[in-house]
Each structure stands twice: as C-alpha cells, then as structure tokens.
Motif scaffolding. Sequence first.
Motif, PDB file in Angstrom:
ATOM      1  N   ALA A  65      24.362  40.590  -9.313  1.00  0.00           N
ATOM      2  CA  ALA A  65      25.276  41.720  -9.319  1.00  0.00           C
ATOM      3  C   ALA A  65      25.410  42.258 -10.728  1.00  0.00           C
ATOM      4  O   ALA A  65      25.095  41.593 -11.706  1.00  0.00           O
ATOM      5  N   ASN A  66      25.891  43.490 -10.821  1.00  0.00           N
ATOM      6  CA  ASN A  66      26.090  44.125 -12.133  1.00  0.00           C
ATOM      7  C   ASN A  66      27.429  43.685 -12.700  1.00  0.00           C
ATOM      8  O   ASN A  66      28.389  44.428 -12.747  1.00  0.00           O
ATOM      9  N   SER A  67      27.491  42.425 -13.132  1.00  0.00           N
ATOM     10  CA  SER A  67      28.770  41.874 -13.587  1.00  0.00           C
ATOM     11  C   SER A  67      28.900  41.970 -15.098  1.00  0.00           C
ATOM     12  O   SER A  67      27.916  42.016 -15.824  1.00  0.00           O
ATOM     13  N   ALA A 101      33.797  41.711  -5.728  1.00  0.00           N
ATOM     14  CA  ALA A 101      33.205  41.419  -4.417  1.00  0.00           C
ATOM     15  C   ALA A 101      32.320  42.566  -3.963  1.00  0.00           C
ATOM     16  O   ALA A 101      31.282  42.359  -3.319  1.00  0.00           O
ATOM     17  N   SER A 102      32.710  43.805  -4.332  1.00  0.00           N
ATOM     18  CA  SER A 102      31.936  44.973  -3.905  1.00  0.00           C
ATOM     19  C   SER A 102      30.568  45.038  -4.571  1.00  0.00           C
ATOM     20  O   SER A 102      29.689  45.782  -4.133  1.00  0.00           O
ATOM     21  N   GLU A 103      30.355  44.263  -5.645  1.00  0.00           N
ATOM     22  CA  GLU A 103      29.072  44.250  -6.333  1.00  0.00           C
ATOM     23  C   GLU A 103      28.087  43.246  -5.720  1.00  0.00           C
ATOM     24  O   GLU A 103      26.928  43.224  -6.089  1.00  0.00           O
ATOM     25  N   LEU A 104      28.559  42.405  -4.812  1.00  0.00           N
ATOM     26  CA  LEU A 104      27.711  41.403  -4.181  1.00  0.00           C
ATOM     27  C   LEU A 104      27.074  41.984  -2.923  1.00  0.00           C
ATOM     28  O   LEU A 104      27.539  42.979  -2.364  1.00  0.00           O
ATOM     29  N   ASN A 105      26.009  41.312  -2.443  1.00  0.00           N
ATOM     30  CA  ASN A 105      25.383  41.835  -1.235  1.00  0.00           C
ATOM     31  C   ASN A 105      26.266  41.593  -0.016  1.00  0.00           C
ATOM     32  O   ASN A 105      27.254  40.848  -0.071  1.00  0.00           O
ATOM     33  N   ALA A 106      25.889  42.218   1.104  1.00  0.00           N
ATOM     34  CA  ALA A 106      26.750  42.208   2.290  1.00  0.00           C
ATOM     35  C   ALA A 106      26.943  40.806   2.841  1.00  0.00           C
ATOM     36  O   ALA A 106      28.026  40.461   3.343  1.00  0.00           O
ATOM     37  N   GLN A 113      29.463  38.982   0.588  1.00  0.00           N
ATOM     38  CA  GLN A 113      30.789  39.556   0.853  1.00  0.00           C
ATOM     39  C   GLN A 113      31.353  39.041   2.177  1.00  0.00           C
ATOM     40  O   GLN A 113      32.540  38.702   2.272  1.00  0.00           O
ATOM     41  N   ALA A 114      30.513  38.974   3.198  1.00  0.00           N
ATOM     42  CA  ALA A 114      30.983  38.526   4.518  1.00  0.00           C
ATOM     43  C   ALA A 114      31.425  37.071   4.475  1.00  0.00           C
ATOM     44  O   ALA A 114      32.425  36.695   5.097  1.00  0.00           O
ATOM     45  N   LEU A 115      30.688  36.226   3.733  1.00  0.00           N
ATOM     46  CA  LEU A 115      31.067  34.809   3.655  1.00  0.00           C
ATOM     47  C   LEU A 115      32.393  34.654   2.910  1.00  0.00           C
ATOM     48  O   LEU A 115      33.251  33.866   3.311  1.00  0.00           O
ATOM     49  N   ILE A 116      32.565  35.394   1.817  1.00  0.00           N
ATOM     50  CA  ILE A 116      33.839  35.339   1.080  1.00  0.00           C
ATOM     51  C   ILE A 116      34.983  35.737   1.990  1.00  0.00           C
ATOM     52  O   ILE A 116      36.033  35.079   2.032  1.00  0.00           O
ATOM     53  N   THR A 117      34.790  36.813   2.737  1.00  0.00           N
ATOM     54  CA  THR A 117      35.840  37.280   3.650  1.00  0.00           C
ATOM     55  C   THR A 117      36.183  36.211   4.675  1.00  0.00           C
ATOM     56  O   THR A 117      37.357  35.967   4.977  1.00  0.00           O
ATOM     57  N   ALA A 118      35.165  35.541   5.214  1.00  0.00           N
ATOM     58  CA  ALA A 118      35.400  34.511   6.219  1.00  0.00           C
ATOM     59  C   ALA A 118      36.143  33.317   5.622  1.00  0.00           C
ATOM     60  O   ALA A 118      37.079  32.778   6.234  1.00  0.00           O
ATOM     61  N   LEU A 119      35.730  32.891   4.450  1.00  0.00           N
ATOM     62  CA  LEU A 119      36.405  31.746   3.811  1.00  0.00           C
ATOM     63  C   LEU A 119      37.857  32.082   3.500  1.00  0.00           C
ATOM     64  O   LEU A 119      38.762  31.254   3.688  1.00  0.00           O
ATOM     65  N   GLU A 120      38.103  33.302   3.017  1.00  0.00           N
ATOM     66  CA  GLU A 120      39.476  33.686   2.696  1.00  0.00           C
ATOM     67  C   GLU A 120      40.299  33.898   3.957  1.00  0.00           C
ATOM     68  O   GLU A 120      41.500  33.603   3.982  1.00  0.00           O
ATOM     69  N   ALA A 121      39.680  34.418   5.017  1.00  0.00           N
ATOM     70  CA  ALA A 121      40.397  34.570   6.283  1.00  0.00           C
ATOM     71  C   ALA A 121      40.815  33.212   6.832  1.00  0.00           C
ATOM     72  O   ALA A 121      41.807  33.101   7.553  1.00  0.00           O
ATOM     73  N   ALA A 122      40.033  32.180   6.487  1.00  0.00           N
ATOM     74  CA  ALA A 122      40.396  30.819   6.880  1.00  0.00           C
ATOM     75  C   ALA A 122      41.448  30.236   5.959  1.00  0.00           C
ATOM     76  O   ALA A 122      41.828  29.079   6.098  1.00  0.00           O
ATOM     77  N   GLY A 123      41.901  31.033   4.993  1.00  0.00           N
ATOM     78  CA  GLY A 123      42.992  30.612   4.130  1.00  0.00           C
ATOM     79  C   GLY A 123      42.577  29.992   2.831  1.00  0.00           C
ATOM     80  O   GLY A 123      43.418  29.615   2.022  1.00  0.00           O
ATOM     81  N   ASN A 124      41.279  29.850   2.586  1.00  0.00           N
ATOM     82  CA  ASN A 124      40.833  29.280   1.330  1.00  0.00           C
ATOM     83  C   ASN A 124      41.016  30.270   0.185  1.00  0.00           C
ATOM     84  O   ASN A 124      41.019  31.483   0.387  1.00  0.00           O
ATOM     85  N   THR A 125      41.138  29.741  -0.997  1.00  0.00           N
ATOM     86  CA  THR A 125      41.131  30.560  -2.202  1.00  0.00           C
ATOM     87  C   THR A 125      39.730  30.480  -2.790  1.00  0.00           C
ATOM     88  O   THR A 125      39.246  29.394  -3.105  1.00  0.00           O
ATOM     89  N   VAL A 126      39.063  31.629  -2.932  1.00  0.00           N
ATOM     90  CA  VAL A 126      37.666  31.658  -3.358  1.00  0.00           C
ATOM     91  C   VAL A 126      37.571  32.259  -4.753  1.00  0.00           C
ATOM     92  O   VAL A 126      38.107  33.337  -5.013  1.00  0.00           O
ATOM     93  N   ARG A 142      43.013  53.051 -14.585  1.00  0.00           N
ATOM     94  CA  ARG A 142      41.666  53.270 -14.059  1.00  0.00           C
ATOM     95  C   ARG A 142      41.049  54.538 -14.674  1.00  0.00           C
ATOM     96  O   ARG A 142      41.686  55.593 -14.714  1.00  0.00           O
ATOM     97  N   THR A 143      39.836  54.411 -15.179  1.00  0.00           N
ATOM     98  CA  THR A 143      39.075  55.557 -15.669  1.00  0.00           C
ATOM     99  C   THR A 143      37.694  55.521 -15.023  1.00  0.00           C
ATOM    100  O   THR A 143      37.380  54.610 -14.235  1.00  0.00           O
ATOM    101  N   ASN A 144      36.851  56.488 -15.403  1.00  0.00           N
ATOM    102  CA  ASN A 144      35.506  56.493 -14.836  1.00  0.00           C
ATOM    103  C   ASN A 144      34.592  55.458 -15.487  1.00  0.00           C
ATOM    104  O   ASN A 144      33.425  55.350 -15.130  1.00  0.00           O
ATOM    105  N   GLU A 145      35.124  54.690 -16.456  1.00  0.00           N
ATOM    106  CA  GLU A 145      34.315  53.644 -17.088  1.00  0.00           C
ATOM    107  C   GLU A 145      34.947  52.258 -16.962  1.00  0.00           C
ATOM    108  O   GLU A 145      34.414  51.292 -17.507  1.00  0.00           O
ATOM    109  N   THR A 146      36.078  52.141 -16.279  1.00  0.00           N
ATOM    110  CA  THR A 146      36.665  50.836 -15.998  1.00  0.00           C
ATOM    111  C   THR A 146      36.333  50.438 -14.570  1.00  0.00           C
ATOM    112  O   THR A 146      35.706  51.197 -13.824  1.00  0.00           O
ATOM    113  N   THR A 147      36.765  49.253 -14.157  1.00  0.00           N
ATOM    114  CA  THR A 147      36.651  48.884 -12.757  1.00  0.00           C
ATOM    115  C   THR A 147      37.701  49.642 -11.943  1.00  0.00           C
ATOM    116  O   THR A 147      38.619  50.266 -12.495  1.00  0.00           O
TER     117      THR A 147
END
Length: 837
Positions: free
Chosen positions: A28-30, A38-43, A46-59, A547-552
């Motif tokens: 990713a462009n980190s 998370a938006s910089e990672l592939n789909a 991102q889906a695995l992170i969402t699933a782990l967090e939906a299960a209540g884990n802190t990722v 937020r600017t056009n050069e920040t996150t």
Amino acid sequence: MLAMAWAILTLLAPANAANVLLIWDDDANSVENTPPLASELNAGTQALITALEAAGNTVALSNKTQHQYTALNPAPADFDAVVHLNGNTTSSLNVMKSSAVLKLLDYVQNQGGGFISSENTEAQIEIPFVGLNRAMEDLMLLDRVDGPPQPYGPMTVTKVPAQLNHPLLTGLQNQFSFTGNRMNSQLRPYGSQPATVLLTDDVGAPAAAVRDFGIGRVVTFHHAGNFRSVGNLSTTLQDPDVQQLYVNAVRWTDQKAPSLVGIERAASTPTNASNVRYTVTFSEGVDGVTPSDFKANIAGGLNIVPQIQVTELSPTQYEVRLTGLSGTGSVSLTLLNNGSIVDRSFNQNPLAGDPFTGPTYFVDAVKPVIQNFTTDRLVVLEGEKATLTFEFSEPMQTSLKPAVTIQTETNGNIAASPVGTPIEGRPDRIDDGLLVLYNFDDGGGTTVRDSADQGDALDLTIADPNAVSWGNSYLSIDAPTIIDSSGPATKLYDGVTASGALTLEAWVRPANSVQNGPARIVNYAVHSGSRNATLGQDGSNYVARVRTNETTVNGTPDVATDGGVTAGALQHVVYTRDASGATRFYIDGVLVDEDSISGEINLSTWDSTFAFALVNEFTRDRPWLGDIYLAAMYDRALAPAEITQNFAAGADDGTIGDGTWKGAFIYEVSFDRSVVDADAGTGIIRVSGARDVPGNTMLANEEYTVTLIEGGLIIVAQPPAFSYAASGSTKTLKVRVFGGVGPLNFEWFREDENNILVPVGGNADTLVLSDIDFDDAGNYYCVVTDALNVAQTDPAFIEVVASLQAANSYTIMALTACIVMLASLILLIGAAERKDD
C-alpha cells in the motif's frame, strides 16, 4: 447462503475477543513508519479486517509490508495473536528477514503468542539463500510437496471426523467451498508437539492444521489468501467461511491473559454526590465482571459502606458505581481480581495482575457558611459607598458570583457588585469571520445554542442530558456523551472552503490529563477515520487535525502542543491555519507551537455532508470530559492581537479578571451606588448563591447590618490621631458631639491586626483603658448615633511602649532636632539678607 454465513459469523463472535496484529502483504501507499489506511489495502485484506473487527477484535496493522517487517514495528508482544498475510510476494527480494522470524518464533514459543499464516510462507521457506532458511518451519505446519500452488479456482474442504468439535471449526459446515489458490501439501513432522490436521481438501491434502509450540499456538492454512494468478483478482479473504476460520483461529490461539489498563474517576473530585462512578478499562474484552470483583474503601466521616453496581460500557470498559454515600470523607475502589474475570477467547484466560486500587473521591456533603464578615466602614454616610468582604468556611467555586444585596428600611435594595474590573470593562470578542459561537448561557435543557450572527444558527443537541450538568455559563461533561448538530454544518463548509483558512477556539477546564484518542473537544467530522477539522486533547497535549488535499482523509499528520494541558484549570485554547498552511497553537493567549501543514482546503477537499459536534466523535469512541465554557470557529486565521483580545474578553462566566474572588475563600463586593437620604436607617446585608467546590450551596447566612445615615450629627472633639501609652498604665479617650437629636449612643471599637473591628468599652463618650498591655495597641474609633443619624471619629492610633519616659525621650530628641534645624534656617536667611544689603 452468504448472508446466512455472515449471520453465523456475527452471532458466534464475542466482542473484543483479542488484540490482533495484522502483518499485511500488499504494498500500500503508506507513510514511512506509519500503518496504511484500510482504504489503501486491497479488497481481500480490507474484508478480513472488517470481519475480525465485526467479531469484536481490535486490529492493528504493521507499519510496513511483511517483507519489511522487523518484529519491532510494532513488536508482537503487545498482541494476543499475529495474522501473517503473505499471499502475493514470492520474489526473492520480498522475504521476511530472519531476524524478524526469530522474534516471531520467540513470541510464540516463549511468550505464549498465537501465529496464523498460510501457503505463501512455505514458498518463501523454499527460496534458497535469501529465503527464511527453514527458520520458520516451526510456525509453518504444512510442507509443499509439488512446487507452485494449484491454479486459482474453487475448492472444497471437509472437516476431519475426529476433529469435528475443535474450536477452530466452530460455526462451519462439515464441508464447505470457496475460491482461491492452494498448494498440494503434507503435514510437517515434528519430534515433539506434533501438528494436527483439522480440514482436508478435495484431493485429500491437509487444508488447515494446528499446533501447540512451546507455550504458544500456531494455525496454518493451505490457501494463500491474497495470491492471484494473472488476470484473476483473489476473493478468498472475502469469503464468509474463510473469515470465520480466521476469527476462530484468533480466538483459539489467544492464550494471553487480559490485564487491567486502569481505574479512573468518571467525574471530578471533590464531590457532594451520594453516588460516584469509576471507569474500569481492560486490555481486551472480558466477561465475568461483577460487584464481587470490587471493594469500596472508605475513610474519614463516610458512615456507610456503599453498594457496588457494575455496568458494561463496552467489552473492554465497565462502569462501577458506588451508591448510598453520606457524610464527609473519602472513598476509593479496589479491583480484587478473585479469578472470575476472563477474556472472551475460547480459552477464557483469567485476568492477570495483583489487586489494584484506583484514585480517591473526596466526598463533602457539608454546606459552606460565611465564617467572617468585615466592612471598610460600619457607618455609610450620604454620598458614600462601602466595601464588604465575606470569608467562607471552605474553598468555593470562584466561577460563581454570589448575589449580595443591602436592604434599606424604606428605599428598597442597594445591589453590590464585584470589586475590580467588571465584565462590562473587558474588550469585546472578535466577530469578523465568526461562523459559530457557543457560550453555554442557556443554563439548562438539551439545546446548546449558536449565538454567532452569520447564517442560520447551528444549534446543537445534548444526546444524554444525564451525562452533563449546567453551571453559570458553562457545561460540565460528567460522563461520555455527544453534543451535535442535526444535519450537515453547511455554513462551516461554505465559509472555510471559500477562504481556505480557519480558527478553532475553546475555553475548557479538562477533567484530567490522560484522556486521549485524541478526545474530541470541537469536531467537524463523520467518524473516527474521516473529518474536516478537529480540536482535541491527547493526554497532556492539545491536538488539531485539518483535512487538506495533501493530508489523509482523517486530517493527519496532525499538529500538537508539547504539553500544556492542565487538569482542573480553566484554559483558553486556540488553533489557527491560514491559506498558506501556516499553523499556530495558543494557550491562554501565548503562542506555544508554530508549524506548517501543506495542501489546500477547498470544495473538493472537504465533505459538505459532515455534521458538527462537541466533546466526542460521532462514533462515540473519543469522549472528552471536563467543563466547557465556550467553543467557536472562524473562517479565517485570527491574528495574534485578536487572540490576545479574545483571551482578555474571558470565558463569559465572570471568572477572568473581575476581582470578585480574592482566593478561594474571600469574596469582595462594593455598593453599586452611593447612599442617598432616602436610604437612612439600618441596611440589612444578605448573601446567596455561593457553592463550594463539591457543589454544596451555602447555608442561609445570618444577616449582617450597616448603618446608612443622611448626616446632621457633628463630632467637634475626638482623640488625637496618635499617642503613646505606657504598659500597665491607664489611658482615657474622649469624644464630644454637636447637633444630636434625642439620646446619644456611643460605641467604641478597636481595629486589630487582622483589620477586624472589635467592640471595646461601654456606652459613654469616654473610653477608659486600664492596665494597658501591648495587645491594646491599634486604631480606636467611636461611633455616635442619635435618633436620626450616625457619626464616626477618625482613627486614633495608640502606640504601647515600655514607659512614657522612653517615649518622651524620643519626643524631646525629635523637638530638639526641629529647633536646631529651625535655628540653622534663620541664620542662613539672615546671612542672605546681609549679603543683599
């Protein structure tokens, strides 16, 4: 089918099961040394992170991709489990360094950590010389038997009959299918602690295996989650069954004991409340938290052992309330750790650590009283004013202005106002460019009104009225809540995007210097990961994000002060950013930080749909506690002189520069107007509305009096302004008056070293002081009253000496010096006259 599987996943996953480190495998462009968004990672990731967090884990994400991971960015020891994604990095240049591998081995074997990986790690083990050099074989349970992975496509896996009840397979069908790449593999043999196969694929090869290694646990899958053939985008990690495998793997490998992060007061101290609240925070989600896990410790005059109530705020945070307090004393809360508290993994790891006692509440239910009253004059003549001073029995809330009135016999009341610079004498606040202004002068209700003149008012609503308490032009945030607008903050968007600049301003009294996140004070955002602008507190620092056009999209990198937060103190905090990107932070009118954040604020940079809020994030997970007196936002960067002016204008609550309170005990006021003829008679002084620091309102004070007169009684003779008296002698003071109407009344007073007038002598025009000692030194006054009037002598100071002979010697010496000086002067004048002749 997919919806059903997701429902099973959600139902089976307990909240906040573990803290998970995800070592990501796609470049990713980190930012350097910063985890990617998370938006910089592939789909798939991102889906695995969402699933782990939906299960209540802190990722948490590693700061770098897996081949750059050093096991120090961050270290795995801080996590319950590590998920190593390694799905598309087969190049010999993209291999995890051996030093990192050795640290991961130690993390599992000796620190009890959990490690979860998949097929491509085995591929890297086989790369000669530059690969993992077999160092990772203890953590890679499946051994590739025929080279590259099988082509991308569907596969079916089946539970091993003897392992149907293994926790890793919870919530899954006995046989299920998904799409992905896989290797033909066999179980790796170990001399001790052998691995066990739980799933096999449709050609009979192991698909999932587990192993106890040292004191930790390992899970290996034969599929490569993000590996894809040319032209095929991997969707493996988006499959609900695969996600459930990862969720279960985290829960099974988590053998680390949860710990207590801390116990904090949920409100300020001292307090007069009969109930007090604590927030107890754990390192991960826990169960089994009950009143029996805690003990209330009381001291002083608290005369009842409080009842303990426990409420879950989140899996990691619990509120513990001590109820039924009475009397005055202190109370604290101890976590006993009696073994009932466990984490939410399959293993139910018990809480680690010894009993811990949190901070103390000082409970004070005693109402304050005025313990001393003084005035600069007992008799107030026509055309004069008096200054009144009240001393309270304990420290008071100096943000409140007690009401003081002098009730005359026939002419209504005379009000008394603060001594010093009145509020009316302060400079006006800057209005130019002011978009919103909240000064909390509503005094109650659930609405905080916008008093800025620009555009439609952006009024805010308090979500939980029970979490706040209204003060005199301020709002106390006693428990987490949010105060937000009902819709988009359009006038903020229009104003700032047109100018490209802004100012965020607040008068606040932080409850503590540990709240972080940062804890939001002024917030123009949508959730914790996306905002237009925020002013907040991060521990001992104030923080701003724009937020600017050069920040996150989250407004980072942010700008922060180097300290500056003072818990319990009223502070003026201002952040400015001009159109060029120059930023400045001010605390109490003083510049404390200068920086520069590149980029522009414009229509495409900011989001017009965002709402505006105070004291929290819209996701309710960044609360700020304390007192807030004012919040404002401008569409330009205020100049230093303007910030100084706003600071001098104060917090609109009478606490800055009005001179009312002389310390926490002394309250001083003066008559609003001079006494007139119609006021003649006794003036009754009444005080009301004062509150001590815990919040107890003063008891009704006894009534004090001053005499208001219209004149007519004249003192024609009075004691000398200064005289000596010998210790042990008798001294007589006498007063003579003219123009009295009816019987005369004489009251004699001595002013002691504390400027308090002490009654002395009887009702006579003569005061006889017998057997004088040194304590009798001081100013003496006589107050003479008749049927209509009052008169008061000038102060007569008596100096007590050992003997009058010494005093006379001092006098003779002084007279002699005067005679010598006079004779010299005459001789000089004569000489001058002769010279002129």
